[in-house]
Design a protein around this motif. Structure first.
Motif, short mmCIF file in Angstrom:
data_model
loop_
_atom_site.label_atom_id
_atom_site.label_comp_id
_atom_site.label_asym_id
_atom_site.label_seq_id
_atom_site.Cartn_x
_atom_site.Cartn_y
_atom_site.Cartn_z
N HIS A 14 1.03 5.57 7.58
CA HIS A 14 0.17 6.45 6.78
C HIS A 14 -0.01 7.84 7.39
O HIS A 14 -1.06 8.47 7.22
CB HIS A 14 -1.18 5.81 6.46
CG HIS A 14 -1.89 5.16 7.61
ND1 HIS A 14 -2.44 5.85 8.64
CD2 HIS A 14 -2.12 3.85 7.86
CE1 HIS A 14 -3.00 5.01 9.48
NE2 HIS A 14 -2.82 3.79 9.04
N LEU A 30 3.50 4.89 3.10
CA LEU A 30 2.60 4.76 1.97
C LEU A 30 2.78 5.87 0.94
O LEU A 30 2.52 5.67 -0.25
CB LEU A 30 1.15 4.75 2.45
CG LEU A 30 0.68 3.46 3.14
CD1 LEU A 30 -0.72 3.65 3.71
CD2 LEU A 30 0.71 2.28 2.18
N GLN A 90 7.07 1.83 -3.00
CA GLN A 90 7.17 1.36 -4.38
C GLN A 90 6.62 -0.07 -4.51
O GLN A 90 6.80 -0.90 -3.61
CB GLN A 90 8.64 1.36 -4.82
CG GLN A 90 9.33 2.70 -4.67
CD GLN A 90 8.71 3.79 -5.51
OE1 GLN A 90 8.59 3.63 -6.72
NE2 GLN A 90 8.26 4.88 -4.88
N PRO A 91 5.93 -0.36 -5.61
CA PRO A 91 5.48 -1.75 -5.84
C PRO A 91 6.67 -2.71 -5.80
O PRO A 91 7.74 -2.40 -6.34
CB PRO A 91 4.87 -1.68 -7.24
CG PRO A 91 4.49 -0.25 -7.43
CD PRO A 91 5.53 0.54 -6.71
N GLN A 126 -2.34 -3.26 -1.17
CA GLN A 126 -3.01 -2.49 -2.21
C GLN A 126 -2.03 -1.67 -3.04
O GLN A 126 -2.30 -1.34 -4.20
CB GLN A 126 -4.06 -1.56 -1.59
CG GLN A 126 -5.30 -2.27 -1.08
CD GLN A 126 -6.20 -1.37 -0.26
OE1 GLN A 126 -6.06 -0.15 -0.28
NE2 GLN A 126 -7.14 -1.97 0.47
N LYS A 127 -0.88 -1.37 -2.47
CA LYS A 127 0.17 -0.63 -3.16
C LYS A 127 1.09 -1.55 -3.95
O LYS A 127 2.08 -1.10 -4.53
CB LYS A 127 1.00 0.17 -2.15
CG LYS A 127 0.28 1.34 -1.52
CD LYS A 127 0.27 2.53 -2.48
CE LYS A 127 -0.24 3.78 -1.79
NZ LYS A 127 -0.14 4.97 -2.68
#
Length: 310
Positions: A87, A93, A97-98, A122-123
């Motif tokens: 991050h 982050l 990609q999901p 969370q992503k």
């Protein structure tokens, strides 16, 4: 008649950190058929890998975008480097990609690992902590021990990749448990190196050939990979690092931090940490871990000099 495809054929894999461990791991993954993306702070070190067909990315964020729903491996030196890769301003982050899978294969602190896992999830992506043991030789030969924390789904998904890199592959439990296992591993390594070094110094001082002592101990209760490999390096005086004393001390400190966080007292490891700190204070931090014997020998010389002055 269909031809057998390489085990990772068609997979997109990104590797961040191409040092002693990441470099041979990248080569094995490429040879297994993966499309490999690479990123390191020092691009000049990547010329050989680029020439072999691996694709350079200028940042972790760019790699995450290009890998898409594939897998990102992080092989950096410590927890702060992992935090920056994940991050930082151009971290994973930013481009994640999901559906992607992120795997930390370095040695990182457990508490940070769990926080990072939550951010990745969370992503809409999956996170595994999968530190390794076996050194550069294990990375080159694909015989690493891999200790995995994370979901069962993530572990099964990473299975073909792990099979290319290692032999002893264990799913320990949820996020952080891979790093807990690695902390235990590094404790045993650090303290066993001490025991082997002190035993060989004693053998020499008392009048026995250390090389013959090391061979005689093989196969008995005192035998270990440390005695076999690091003991041999101590005898041969070959201290070119696979893993440096500086990294070993970092891992010892990390284990002590975890113990403090967990409310556990580790008196043996605390004393061992002082010895590794002494090794660095003697200017031996870039030696291989087996160079620990030099620190023990130096302490012996200091003691002898003190006795001579009395």
């Amino acid at each position: 008649m269909s031809l057998d495809l390489p085990p990772l054929s068609g997979q997109k894999l990104g590797i961040i950190g191409l040092g002693h461990m990441g470099h041979p791991m990248a080569k094995r993954l490429k040879n297994a058929g993966a499309q490999v993306y690479i990123h390191s702070r020092n691009r000049s070190r990547l010329e050989e890998l680029e020439q072999s067909g691996m694709i350079y990315c200028s940042s972790a964020a760019e790699m995450a975008e290009k890998v898409d729903t594939g897998t990102l491996l992080v092989c950096v030196s410590d927890t702060s480097a992992l935090e920056e890769v994940v991050h930082g301003d151009y971290g994973i982050l930013t481009g994640l990609q999901p559906g992607a899978l992120v795997i930390d294969m370095g040695t990182s602190q457990v508490m940070n690992t769990r926080s990072i896992a939550a951010l990745i999830q969370q992503k809409g992506a999956c996170y595994l902590d999968a530190p390794v043991s076996g050194g550069v030789v294990g990375a080159e030969e694909g015989t690493l021990s891999i200790m995995v924390g994370g979901t069962e789904e993530g572990f099964l998904r990473a299975g073909p990749l792990f099979d290319v890199l290692g032999k002893n592959i264990s799913h320990i439990g949820p996020s952080g448990t891979g790093q807990i296992t690695k902390a235990a591993n590094q404790m045993i390594v650090a303290m066993t190196i001490d025991a082997v070094a002190e035993a060989l110094v004693l053998a020499q001082a008392a009048g026995a050939d250390p090389g013959k002592v090391q061979k005689a101990l093989r196969g008995g209760f005192a035998d270990s990979r440390i005695l076999e490999l690091h003991g041999k390096r101590m005898i041969d005086r070959t201290f070119q690092p696979g893993a440096t004393a500086t990294i070993q001390l970092k891992d010892v400190h990390q284990a002590l931090e975890l113990a403090d966080h967990s409310g556990v007292t580790l008196p043996g490891l605390s004393k061992n940490a002082e010895l590794w700190e002494n090794m660095l204070a003697q200017g031996l931090g870039q030696y291989d871990q087996s160079g620990f014997i030099c620190m023990i020998e130096n302490l012996q010389s200091i003691q002898e000099n003190k006795q001579g002055d009395e």
